[in-house]
Enzyme design. Structure first.
Site, short mmCIF file in Angstrom:
data_model
loop_
_atom_site.label_atom_id
_atom_site.label_comp_id
_atom_site.label_asym_id
_atom_site.label_seq_id
_atom_site.Cartn_x
_atom_site.Cartn_y
_atom_site.Cartn_z
N ARG A 9 0.68 -0.99 0.14
CA ARG A 9 0.01 0.07 -0.15
C ARG A 9 0.91 1.14 0.05
O ARG A 9 0.82 2.31 -0.83
CB ARG A 9 -0.95 -0.09 1.25
CG ARG A 9 -2.08 -1.02 1.27
CD ARG A 9 -2.99 -0.63 2.07
NE ARG A 9 -2.82 -0.60 3.54
CZ ARG A 9 -2.99 -1.57 4.35
NH1 ARG A 9 -3.22 -2.82 4.02
NH2 ARG A 9 -2.71 -1.28 5.74
N ASN A 98 -12.66 25.29 -0.41
CA ASN A 98 -11.50 26.26 -0.28
C ASN A 98 -9.97 25.68 -0.19
O ASN A 98 -9.09 26.60 -0.58
CB ASN A 98 -11.77 27.00 1.01
CG ASN A 98 -11.88 26.22 2.25
OD1 ASN A 98 -12.21 25.01 2.08
ND2 ASN A 98 -11.66 26.83 3.29
N PRO A 122 -16.16 15.71 -3.98
CA PRO A 122 -15.56 17.02 -3.62
C PRO A 122 -16.63 18.30 -4.04
O PRO A 122 -17.86 17.97 -4.52
CB PRO A 122 -14.74 16.92 -4.84
CG PRO A 122 -15.39 16.21 -5.89
CD PRO A 122 -15.99 15.30 -5.25
N GLY A 154 -24.16 18.50 -3.51
CA GLY A 154 -24.17 17.70 -2.18
C GLY A 154 -25.91 17.52 -1.88
O GLY A 154 -25.97 16.44 -1.34
N GLU A 194 -15.35 18.61 10.26
CA GLU A 194 -14.28 19.72 10.44
C GLU A 194 -15.40 20.98 9.65
O GLU A 194 -15.44 20.88 8.70
CB GLU A 194 -13.32 19.79 9.53
CG GLU A 194 -12.18 18.65 9.97
CD GLU A 194 -11.37 19.28 10.90
OE1 GLU A 194 -11.14 20.31 11.10
OE2 GLU A 194 -10.77 18.33 11.76
N GLY A 196 -17.45 25.08 10.37
CA GLY A 196 -17.16 26.47 10.17
C GLY A 196 -16.38 27.15 11.42
O GLY A 196 -16.44 26.40 12.58
N ARG A 227 -11.18 30.86 4.28
CA ARG A 227 -10.40 29.85 4.91
C ARG A 227 -11.11 29.56 6.36
O ARG A 227 -11.44 30.50 6.96
CB ARG A 227 -8.96 30.24 5.40
CG ARG A 227 -8.24 30.56 3.91
CD ARG A 227 -6.73 30.95 4.17
NE ARG A 227 -6.39 31.38 5.49
CZ ARG A 227 -6.33 32.42 6.09
NH1 ARG A 227 -6.88 33.75 5.20
NH2 ARG A 227 -6.15 32.61 7.37
N CYS A 228 -11.35 28.44 6.80
CA CYS A 228 -11.93 28.14 8.02
C CYS A 228 -11.10 28.65 9.26
O CYS A 228 -11.59 28.91 10.27
CB CYS A 228 -11.95 26.76 8.35
SG CYS A 228 -10.76 25.72 8.00
N ASP A 229 -9.65 28.87 8.93
CA ASP A 229 -8.80 29.24 10.04
C ASP A 229 -8.55 30.90 9.92
O ASP A 229 -7.69 31.65 10.66
CB ASP A 229 -7.40 28.56 10.01
CG ASP A 229 -6.60 28.59 8.65
OD1 ASP A 229 -7.22 29.26 7.82
OD2 ASP A 229 -5.79 27.77 8.50
N GLU A 322 -19.80 33.69 10.40
CA GLU A 322 -18.66 33.48 9.60
C GLU A 322 -18.72 34.17 8.43
O GLU A 322 -19.57 34.46 7.56
CB GLU A 322 -18.67 31.74 9.09
CG GLU A 322 -17.27 31.23 8.64
CD GLU A 322 -17.52 29.86 8.20
OE1 GLU A 322 -18.45 29.44 8.04
OE2 GLU A 322 -16.28 29.03 8.35
N GLY A 383 -3.48 22.39 9.44
CA GLY A 383 -2.56 21.30 8.38
C GLY A 383 -1.31 21.51 8.35
O GLY A 383 -0.66 21.34 7.33
P1 NAP Z 1 -20.34 23.60 2.03
O1 NAP Z 1 -21.40 24.33 1.52
O2 NAP Z 1 -20.75 22.80 3.53
O3 NAP Z 1 -19.80 22.19 1.27
C1 NAP Z 1 -18.95 21.20 1.71
C2 NAP Z 1 -18.99 19.97 0.99
O4 NAP Z 1 -20.32 19.21 1.56
C3 NAP Z 1 -19.22 19.92 -0.50
O5 NAP Z 1 -18.71 18.93 -0.97
C4 NAP Z 1 -20.63 20.00 -0.78
O6 NAP Z 1 -21.11 19.96 -2.10
C5 NAP Z 1 -21.02 19.00 0.44
N1 NAP Z 1 -22.39 19.06 0.60
C6 NAP Z 1 -23.42 19.67 0.65
N2 NAP Z 1 -24.74 19.60 1.07
C7 NAP Z 1 -24.42 18.07 1.27
C8 NAP Z 1 -25.15 17.13 1.92
N3 NAP Z 1 -26.66 17.33 2.07
N4 NAP Z 1 -24.77 15.92 2.06
C9 NAP Z 1 -23.59 15.67 2.06
N5 NAP Z 1 -22.77 16.66 1.23
C10 NAP Z 1 -23.27 17.63 1.17
O7 NAP Z 1 -18.93 24.12 2.42
P2 NAP Z 1 -18.08 25.14 1.26
O8 NAP Z 1 -18.93 26.28 1.02
O9 NAP Z 1 -17.44 24.19 0.13
O10 NAP Z 1 -16.84 25.41 2.14
C11 NAP Z 1 -16.75 26.24 3.30
C12 NAP Z 1 -17.15 25.91 4.68
O11 NAP Z 1 -16.20 24.82 4.99
C13 NAP Z 1 -16.83 26.99 5.41
O12 NAP Z 1 -18.12 26.89 6.63
C14 NAP Z 1 -15.69 26.85 6.36
O13 NAP Z 1 -15.54 27.24 7.64
C15 NAP Z 1 -15.62 25.18 6.34
N6 NAP Z 1 -14.33 24.66 6.48
C16 NAP Z 1 -13.88 23.94 7.49
C17 NAP Z 1 -12.63 23.79 7.81
C18 NAP Z 1 -12.24 23.07 8.92
O14 NAP Z 1 -11.03 22.65 9.21
N7 NAP Z 1 -12.81 23.16 10.21
C19 NAP Z 1 -11.64 23.56 6.51
C20 NAP Z 1 -12.17 23.99 5.59
C21 NAP Z 1 -13.41 24.82 5.10
P3 NAP Z 1 -21.56 20.79 -2.91
O15 NAP Z 1 -20.27 21.53 -3.26
O16 NAP Z 1 -22.12 19.98 -4.36
O17 NAP Z 1 -22.64 21.61 -2.42
#
Ligand code: NAP
Length: 433
Positions: A9, A98, A122, A154, A194, A196, A227-229, A322, A383
């Protein structure tokens, strides 16, 4: 995957790392085009992902398990146990827009190291780089069916994926709303979320203000604050607030907004027009509630000006929600107690940071904050190195990190051996007086 010897692996992952490194520029260009990252930031993400693959392979030792002797307790005197890590099976890896490469690598590689298979979902905003990574793994020899990528909204494919019994764990990085929905549909699956954040920077009166203003700006503006951070609230002690604001404004002149393909620009667009409209609504709300607009405040298309708001009132939405945009939200406080109280009022508990020259202030603040991670004299960063990251409260469940991720992606089995029938088990000796 479970039956492939670990050494094989690792060999496949090592080949994948080399293929990815040889095609580094394709990954950089894809991030630049689909996520709107600057070349510097896209290159940083590719290098961080390559590094994560290497470190995760080296950390494979954390799946070795443990030997527990029985003679430390009366009821296991004649026994010993082996605690072994077993793969979970199929893991759903759901990732945000992001860090579309790093967040996939940070989930998929530890899952494979531990002998699992993955289904990656993704972000719909920038899914191509995840497909590139899957292609690399395929070329490196990963068996068919071990790495799967499904694209699609999603809200449509996500519900079906997370509620399936064949999925044994869900690791999701995304917004708190989506995290809560997934948790409600998951049933008896291992969950790693992980979510918001509303990172705070606390600037103490004794801080090195030149350092604090530079780092705060970086923390707020890098990748346009998406960025979440990211730092999305800045609490400054009143005594130094005017001087801090002067330095912040001076520092802002080194940030240039524009086409991320031009090397002279340090900030590109937000991910989509809806994101720009959402940030605009937060800024307008804060202005209508009485904050001072110091710089920026407007957007054109997806390009949002780097913005500084001073004296943001407690009731403004941007003080609680956020931001995910390039806005420095400054809130002046009387003292550190007020800064700690306001930071902890948040529903989120991901990252924060404190700027101070006093060890005692640093200790007091870091201990008091209800965050997954607190950084002293720098902006928060996820990370990096072997450090774990993850949130409390509405910011999530579990910790990601090199060995921590591998740990989360296995389950423990305790195998007990009774040695008594062979007369090999220890018995208690009556101590001689
Ligand atoms: P998001 O809208 O929540 O989407 C994240 C992922 O979930 C996407 O692949 C999305 O697909 C999918 N998704 C949406 N609805 C779903 C459902 N019902 N079931 C399963 N999956 C579903 O977030 P984003 O706008 O891409 O990213 C920004 C957010 O991520 C912010 O709130 C940020 O703080 C958070 N974040 C947190 C961390 C951490 O380490 N804590 C790191 C990075 C980002 P679609 O794109 O197809 O809708």
């Amino acid at each position: 995957m479970r039956d492939i010897p670990a050494i094989d692996r690792i060999d496949i992952l090592n080949k994948a790392r080399h293929i990815m490194r040889d095609n580094k520029e394709d990954f950089v260009d894809t991030l630049l085009l689909e996520a709107g990252k600057t070349r510097t930031s896209a290159t940083g993400e590719v290098m961080a992902s390559l590094n994560r693959v290497k470190m995760t392979m080296e950390e494979a030792r954390s799946v070795f398990g443990e030997y527990i002797p029985g003679d430390w307790s009366e009821d296991t005197m004649a026994k010993f146990a082996l605690v072994v890590h077993e793969p979970l099976g199929a893991i759903a890896c759901i990732t945000p827009f992001n860090y579309p490469l790093f967040s996939v690598a940070a989930k998929v590689i530890p899952a494979l190291v531990a002998g699992n298979t993955v289904v990656v979902k993704p972000s719909s905003d920038d899914p191509i780089v995840a497909l590139l990574l899957a292609r690399v793994l395929e070329k490196a020899g990963i068996p068919g069916g071990a790495v799967n990528v499904i694209t699609g909204q999603g809200a449509m494919v996500g519900d079906r994926l997370v509620s399936r019994d064949q999925i044994k764990m869900i690791t999701l990085t995304g917004s708190t709303g989506v995290g809560k929905r997934v948790a409600s549909l998951a049933g008896m699956k291992k969950l790693h979320l992980e979510l918001g954040g509303k990172g705070a920077a606390i600037v103490a009166a004794d801080a090195e203000l030149a350092l604090a203003s530079k780092k705060v700006l970086e923390g707020c503006l890098k990748y346009s604050g998406q960025r979440c951070d990211a730092i999305s609230r800045v609490f400054v002690e009143e005594a130094v607030a005017n001087r801090f604001m002067e330095l912040l404004v001076r520092e802002l002149s080194s940030w240039k907004l524009g086409d991320p393909r031009k090397p002279s620009n340090s900030m590109g667009p937000l991910i989509n027009p809806e994101a720009a409209a959402r940030v605009q609504a937060l800024v307008d709300d804060a202005i209508s509630k009485g904050c001072k607009l110091v710089r920026g405040g407007k957007h054109k298309g997806c390009y949002f000006e780097p913005t500084i708001l001073d004296n943001v009132p407690h009731g403004a939405r941007i003080a609680a929600e956020e931001t995910f945009g390039p806005v420095v939200t400054v809130i002046r406080v009387k003292n550190l107690n007020e800064a700690i109280e306001l930071t902890n009022e948040s529903r989120y508990g991901l990252d924060s940071c404190v700027f101070t020259n006093s060890f005692y202030t640093a200790w007091r603040v870091t201990k008091a904050l209800e965050e997954g991670s607190v950084t002293v004299n720098d902006a928060p960063a996820h990370g990096v190195g072997y450090f774990p990251f993850g949130g409390n409260k509405d910011s999530g469940i579990g910790r990601e990190g090199v060995g921590y991720s591998i740990d989360e992606m296995t389950r423990l089995k305790t195998i007990q051996f009774n040695l008594a029938p062979a007369g090999l088990g220890k018995t208690r000796q009556t101590p001689k007086m």
